[in-house]
Design a protein around this motif. Structure first.
Motif, PDB file in Angstrom:
ATOM      1  N   ILE A  79      79.259  20.183  42.229  1.00  0.00           N
ATOM      2  CA  ILE A  79      79.644  21.093  43.738  1.00  0.00           C
ATOM      3  C   ILE A  79      79.772  19.811  43.737  1.00  0.00           C
ATOM      4  N   THR A  80      80.939  20.258  45.057  1.00  0.00           N
ATOM      5  CA  THR A  80      81.146  19.323  46.216  1.00  0.00           C
ATOM      6  C   THR A  80      81.348  19.995  47.383  1.00  0.00           C
ATOM      7  N   ARG A  81      81.323  19.441  49.164  1.00  0.00           N
ATOM      8  CA  ARG A  81      81.813  20.009  49.860  1.00  0.00           C
ATOM      9  C   ARG A  81      81.954  19.690  50.779  1.00  0.00           C
ATOM     10  N   PRO A  82      82.415  19.867  52.081  1.00  0.00           N
ATOM     11  CA  PRO A  82      83.383  19.782  52.908  1.00  0.00           C
ATOM     12  C   PRO A  82      82.909  17.516  53.413  1.00  0.00           C
ATOM     13  N   ASP A  83      83.286  17.125  53.990  1.00  0.00           N
ATOM     14  CA  ASP A  83      83.311  15.998  53.473  1.00  0.00           C
ATOM     15  C   ASP A  83      82.505  15.274  54.932  1.00  0.00           C
ATOM     16  N   THR A  84      82.446  16.599  55.562  1.00  0.00           N
ATOM     17  CA  THR A  84      81.778  16.515  57.339  1.00  0.00           C
ATOM     18  C   THR A  84      80.485  16.933  57.134  1.00  0.00           C
ATOM     19  N   MET A  85      79.788  16.554  55.984  1.00  0.00           N
ATOM     20  CA  MET A  85      78.891  17.451  55.618  1.00  0.00           C
ATOM     21  C   MET A  85      78.870  16.306  54.639  1.00  0.00           C
ATOM     22  N   ALA A  86      76.738  16.081  54.456  1.00  0.00           N
ATOM     23  CA  ALA A  86      76.114  15.217  53.603  1.00  0.00           C
ATOM     24  C   ALA A  86      76.157  15.764  51.776  1.00  0.00           C
ATOM     25  N   ILE A  87      76.635  14.236  51.058  1.00  0.00           N
ATOM     26  CA  ILE A  87      77.030  14.668  49.483  1.00  0.00           C
ATOM     27  C   ILE A  87      75.628  15.332  49.381  1.00  0.00           C
ATOM     28  N   PRO A  88      75.761  16.156  48.284  1.00  0.00           N
ATOM     29  CA  PRO A  88      74.791  17.091  47.562  1.00  0.00           C
ATOM     30  C   PRO A  88      74.528  16.232  47.116  1.00  0.00           C
ATOM     31  N   ARG A  89      72.780  16.651  47.098  1.00  0.00           N
ATOM     32  CA  ARG A  89      71.731  15.259  45.693  1.00  0.00           C
ATOM     33  C   ARG A  89      70.497  16.512  44.983  1.00  0.00           C
ATOM     34  N   ARG A  90      70.871  16.626  44.610  1.00  0.00           N
ATOM     35  CA  ARG A  90      69.568  16.940  43.890  1.00  0.00           C
ATOM     36  C   ARG A  90      69.594  17.042  42.166  1.00  0.00           C
ATOM     37  N   ARG A  91      68.537  17.015  41.573  1.00  0.00           N
ATOM     38  CA  ARG A  91      68.515  16.676  40.440  1.00  0.00           C
ATOM     39  C   ARG A  91      69.260  18.163  39.441  1.00  0.00           C
ATOM     40  N   GLY A  92      69.981  17.339  38.046  1.00  0.00           N
ATOM     41  CA  GLY A  92      70.871  18.432  37.593  1.00  0.00           C
ATOM     42  C   GLY A  92      72.163  18.264  38.197  1.00  0.00           C
ATOM     43  N   VAL A  93      73.041  17.576  39.571  1.00  0.00           N
ATOM     44  CA  VAL A  93      73.798  18.050  39.648  1.00  0.00           C
ATOM     45  C   VAL A  93      75.132  16.656  40.246  1.00  0.00           C
ATOM     46  N   VAL A  94      76.074  16.532  40.223  1.00  0.00           N
ATOM     47  CA  VAL A  94      76.889  15.418  40.156  1.00  0.00           C
ATOM     48  C   VAL A  94      77.468  16.206  42.117  1.00  0.00           C
ATOM     49  N   GLY A  95      77.156  15.337  42.974  1.00  0.00           N
ATOM     50  CA  GLY A  95      77.721  15.901  44.147  1.00  0.00           C
ATOM     51  C   GLY A  95      78.725  15.317  44.735  1.00  0.00           C
ATOM     52  N   HIS A  96      79.698  16.089  44.695  1.00  0.00           N
ATOM     53  CA  HIS A  96      80.902  15.283  46.164  1.00  0.00           C
ATOM     54  C   HIS A  96      81.383  15.951  46.907  1.00  0.00           C
ATOM     55  N   VAL A  97      82.292  15.432  47.607  1.00  0.00           N
ATOM     56  CA  VAL A  97      82.820  15.605  48.812  1.00  0.00           C
ATOM     57  C   VAL A  97      84.414  15.100  49.146  1.00  0.00           C
ATOM     58  N   GLY A  98      85.025  16.252  49.992  1.00  0.00           N
ATOM     59  CA  GLY A  98      86.327  16.436  50.135  1.00  0.00           C
ATOM     60  C   GLY A  98      87.151  16.901  51.442  1.00  0.00           C
ATOM     61  N   GLN A  99      88.288  16.624  51.554  1.00  0.00           N
ATOM     62  CA  GLN A  99      89.214  18.306  52.720  1.00  0.00           C
ATOM     63  C   GLN A  99      88.930  19.318  51.583  1.00  0.00           C
ATOM     64  N   PHE A 100      89.229  20.465  51.964  1.00  0.00           N
ATOM     65  CA  PHE A 100      89.296  21.667  51.882  1.00  0.00           C
ATOM     66  C   PHE A 100      90.678  22.119  52.675  1.00  0.00           C
ATOM     67  N   PHE A 101      91.590  23.026  51.961  1.00  0.00           N
ATOM     68  CA  PHE A 101      92.380  23.996  52.312  1.00  0.00           C
ATOM     69  C   PHE A 101      91.902  25.688  52.510  1.00  0.00           C
ATOM     70  N   ASP A 102      91.865  26.206  52.959  1.00  0.00           N
ATOM     71  CA  ASP A 102      90.754  27.872  52.383  1.00  0.00           C
ATOM     72  C   ASP A 102      91.332  28.285  51.332  1.00  0.00           C
ATOM     73  N   ASP A 103      92.582  27.991  50.938  1.00  0.00           N
ATOM     74  CA  ASP A 103      93.016  28.948  49.322  1.00  0.00           C
ATOM     75  C   ASP A 103      92.964  27.556  48.478  1.00  0.00           C
ATOM     76  N   GLU A 104      91.607  26.421  48.896  1.00  0.00           N
ATOM     77  CA  GLU A 104      91.230  25.513  47.213  1.00  0.00           C
ATOM     78  C   GLU A 104      90.181  25.800  46.653  1.00  0.00           C
ATOM     79  N   ILE A 105      89.429  26.810  47.451  1.00  0.00           N
ATOM     80  CA  ILE A 105      88.043  27.638  46.827  1.00  0.00           C
ATOM     81  C   ILE A 105      88.022  28.922  46.681  1.00  0.00           C
ATOM     82  N   VAL A 106      88.104  29.216  45.729  1.00  0.00           N
ATOM     83  CA  VAL A 106      88.197  30.332  45.418  1.00  0.00           C
ATOM     84  C   VAL A 106      87.029  31.648  44.658  1.00  0.00           C
TER      85      VAL A 106
END
Length: 332
Positions: free
Chosen positions: A115-142
């Motif tokens: 799972i990934t979220r904007p790089d203005t937020m903390a990287i997701p960390r939890r069991r069973g997850v590989v977390g990522h952060v990045g920059q996103f334009f509106d049409d890059e999440i559907v």
């Protein structure tokens, strides 16, 4: 077991309560604590050993669905992981499988969910997850059936770091191919070459972007399968001319064939015969196809999985021989 121990066992069994059935749809899909509480499920019921806990705040009524790596891209399995962490979407290898991309991506047997979220937020960390952060334009999440995922072009770029240029080209060809309306439920490609190029221009400096640019330069509209793309790349790497892809070719009145790859100038056609060509009906059709090409002076080169071994040397040798037979030479 003596009578006393048997008596204790029977007594214990009598006091083991059958848990109350969960309300639908929670009884058959993974869910978050919040979804369960909103549905009226008690904390005590959520702690019952019948429920599997893959990660904090998530419960699964059937362990089998989550334990199998092949289904970790099923929306029902992934959705609670994206809902329990704010402002995030499924991404990377998880969505590579979700979109049913062809090609080889290292690590697909890892059952963890990306799972990934904007790089203005903390990287997701939890069991069973590989977390990522990045920059996103509106049409890059559907949103697909209620599940937030990265778009196909963004998923292609996100996985570029771990893929070879050849496999990135395979996926790019898959994304830009024109669907066959008679067999598919769509009439437009998943995206265009221009849209892939725009994705790279948006995210300059992203890890793997150099490989993605090389793959985009090699990508072509027209390949119907991953083996066709790999065959084309092998022929070009060996110094053979670039073939036409699935070009409709009128052989004689009323007969139009569409070979996987072709060299009209030399009247050489190349077909990749996959596993589906072993059925009795397909064998008859393949013989008719070969007769049509032969009748009009074309050479038909048939390639199988066996010819693609050892860096496709067998395939390259067969196609080179056919082109040479038609007076092609490396100096042409």
């Amino acid at each position: 077991m003596d009578n006393r121990r048997k008596g204790v066992q029977v007594c214990n069994d009598m006091f083991v309560k059958t848990p109350r059935r969960l309300p639908e749809p929670l009884a058959s899909v993974p869910f978050t604590f919040r979804e369960a509480l909103d549905a009226g499920v008690s904390f005590r019921r959520l702690r019952h050993r019948e429920l599997h806990a893959p990660s904090r705040g998530i419960r699964v009524p059937d362990l089998g669905a989550l334990a199998c790596p092949e289904v970790t891209a099923v929306p029902e399995v992934v959705r609670p992981f994206t809902r329990i962490t704010a402002f995030c979407a499924a991404s990377h290898a998880t969505v590579f499988t979700f979109w049913q991309f062809p090609g080889y991506l290292p690590g697909l047997d890892d059952s963890r969910i990306h799972i990934t979220r904007p790089d203005t937020m903390a990287i997701p960390r939890r069991r069973g997850v590989v977390g990522h952060v990045g920059q996103f334009f509106d049409d890059e999440i559907v949103c697909v059936d209620g599940l937030l995922v990265t778009s196909r072009p963004r998923t292609w770029l996100d996985n570029a770091r771990r893929m070879s240029v050849e496999e990135l080209t395979v996926v790019a060809d898959h994304l830009v191919r024109i669907p066959r309306a008679a067999f598919e439920f769509r009439t437009q490609p998943h995206c265009t070459l221009e849209e892939l190029a725009d994705m790279l221009d948006r995210h300059k400096g992203t890890p793997g972007i150099r490989k993605a640019r090389l793959a985009l330069d090699q990508a072509r509209v027209g390949a119907d399968s991953a083996p066709e793309t790999r065959l084309r790349l092998a022929l070009e790497d060996a110094g053979l001319p670039e073939p036409q892809l699935n070009l409709p070719t009128e052989l004689f009145a009323g007969v139009v064939r569409q070979p996987d790859l072709s060299y009209p100038e030399y009247k050489v056609a190349v077909e990749y015969d996959g596993d589906g060509h072993s059925s009795a009906g397909q064998i008859v059709r393949d013989i008719a196809r070969e007769e049509d090409f032969s009748r009009t002076g074309w050479l038909l080169v048939r390639i199988s999985k066996r010819h693609m071994q050892n860096e496709a040397r067998g395939a390259v040798s067969k196609v080179r021989a056919a082109l040479s037979n038609r007076e092609w030479s490396p100096d042409c």
